[in-house]
Design an enzyme around this catalytic site. Structure first.
Site, mmCIF file in Angstrom:
data_model
loop_
_atom_site.group_PDB
_atom_site.id
_atom_site.type_symbol
_atom_site.label_atom_id
_atom_site.label_comp_id
_atom_site.label_asym_id
_atom_site.label_seq_id
_atom_site.Cartn_x
_atom_site.Cartn_y
_atom_site.Cartn_z
ATOM 1 N N ARG A 22 37.257 32.966 34.003
ATOM 2 C CA ARG A 22 36.375 33.717 35.055
ATOM 3 C C ARG A 22 36.601 33.005 36.349
ATOM 4 O O ARG A 22 36.639 33.697 37.405
ATOM 5 C CB ARG A 22 35.201 33.785 34.514
ATOM 6 C CG ARG A 22 34.198 34.750 35.364
ATOM 7 C CD ARG A 22 32.879 34.769 34.686
ATOM 8 N NE ARG A 22 31.777 35.190 35.698
ATOM 9 C CZ ARG A 22 31.544 36.474 35.996
ATOM 10 N NH1 ARG A 22 32.152 37.418 35.715
ATOM 11 N NH2 ARG A 22 30.647 36.850 37.025
ATOM 12 N N ILE A 63 31.665 40.712 41.818
ATOM 13 C CA ILE A 63 32.013 40.460 40.620
ATOM 14 C C ILE A 63 30.691 40.457 39.631
ATOM 15 O O ILE A 63 29.870 40.004 39.925
ATOM 16 C CB ILE A 63 32.895 39.338 39.981
ATOM 17 C CG1 ILE A 63 33.370 39.081 38.565
ATOM 18 C CG2 ILE A 63 32.281 37.967 40.567
ATOM 19 C CD1 ILE A 63 34.125 37.884 38.334
ATOM 20 N N SER A 64 30.896 41.431 38.641
ATOM 21 C CA SER A 64 29.627 41.636 37.706
ATOM 22 C C SER A 64 29.198 40.301 37.118
ATOM 23 O O SER A 64 30.298 39.576 36.685
ATOM 24 C CB SER A 64 29.896 42.760 36.805
ATOM 25 O OG SER A 64 29.908 43.703 37.265
ATOM 26 N N GLN A 65 28.059 40.197 36.896
ATOM 27 C CA GLN A 65 27.408 38.744 36.010
ATOM 28 C C GLN A 65 28.050 38.888 34.740
ATOM 29 O O GLN A 65 28.367 40.078 34.012
ATOM 30 C CB GLN A 65 26.106 38.644 36.067
ATOM 31 C CG GLN A 65 25.375 39.637 35.210
ATOM 32 C CD GLN A 65 23.874 39.625 35.622
ATOM 33 O OE1 GLN A 65 23.082 40.264 36.485
ATOM 34 N NE2 GLN A 65 23.423 38.867 34.778
#
Ligand code: SAH
Length: 219
Positions: free
Chosen positions: A43, A69-71
């Protein structure tokens, strides 16, 4: 020479991802294939170098152009909800962003199609996915609310931006038994994550969680 210097010590190491997977399991992610992919996708490569040490925190991070960016939990949760423990061959993703969710999906299904409206984000994501040897993804710049008709129908459609209402073309591009996971803005301005399953000409809708996504922008 210390090899760890090159493989990424500390906050970007395998151990950090193992811990992330453990936290996801504690928060209720059950699908072992999803957990295993969350453990393997690096990530930190998807965010700016200056933010790499925060890449595994349970938070959304900026990726430029006003987007985030999504968690990690949401990525895992949405993926699990989309697959729903069933085989999924072809998936359409709306809102590629940095391509992290795309990379996760690409490890779990045969073909991923992904649409992003901001060309430079898509360009960066494409380069990174190739660098990670991910080749089962087709991408294009465009308005994802119209879907991508020709490779469809899809077993799964994952929307990573909040829609004012469910876009009709996306419903029509769902295969029989296909699922769509989509954040939708409610009457009081909040957002709910929905899972819509197509059965014949009917759609079965479940509310999954309260969420907070950037808006799905038309055009
Ligand atoms: N999964 C991505 C989420 C990025 S945020 C990630 O983790 O990086 C949502 C993305 O949706 C943004 O990049 C935004 O530009 C994109 N987006 C918003 N409206 C869109 C639309 N109509 N069509 C395609 N992409 C859209």
């Amino acid at each position: 020479m210390n090899r760890h210097v090159h493989t990424g010590i500390g906050m970007t190491s395998q151990r950090t991802r193992d811990r992330l997977a453990q936290q996801l399991r504690q928060r209720g992610i059950r699908d072992s294939a999803v957990l295993s992919v969350m453990r393997s996708v690096p990530r930190h490569l998807f965010v700016d170098e200056a933010l790499a040490s925060r890449a595994y925190e349970e938070t959304a991070l900026p990726i430029g152009h006003g987007q985030t960016i999504s968690q990690p939990y949401l990525v895992a949760f949405m993926t699990e909800a989309l697959l729903n423990g069933r085989p999924c061959h072809k998936v359409l993703e709306i809102g590629t962003g940095c391509g992290y969710q795309t990379a996760v999906l690409a490890q779990l299904v045969e073909e991923v199609y992904s649409i992003e409206r901001i060309a430079p984000l898509l360009h960066k994501a494409r380069i990174l996915l190739h660098r990670l040897n991910i080749y089962n993804v087709q991408m294009k710049v465009g308005d994802g609310s119209r879907g991508w008709e020709q490779p469809g129908p899809y077993d799964g459609i994952l929307v990573a931006a909040a829609a004012p209402e469910i876009p009709e073309p996306l419903l029509l591009q769902l295969a029989e038994g296909g699922r769509m996971v989509i954040p939708v803005v409610t009457a009081d301005g909040e957002q709910e994550l929905l899972r819509i399953t197509r059965r014949g000409n009917e759609c079965h809708c479940e509310t999954l969680e309260s969420v907070n996504f950037v808006p799905l922008v038309r055009g």
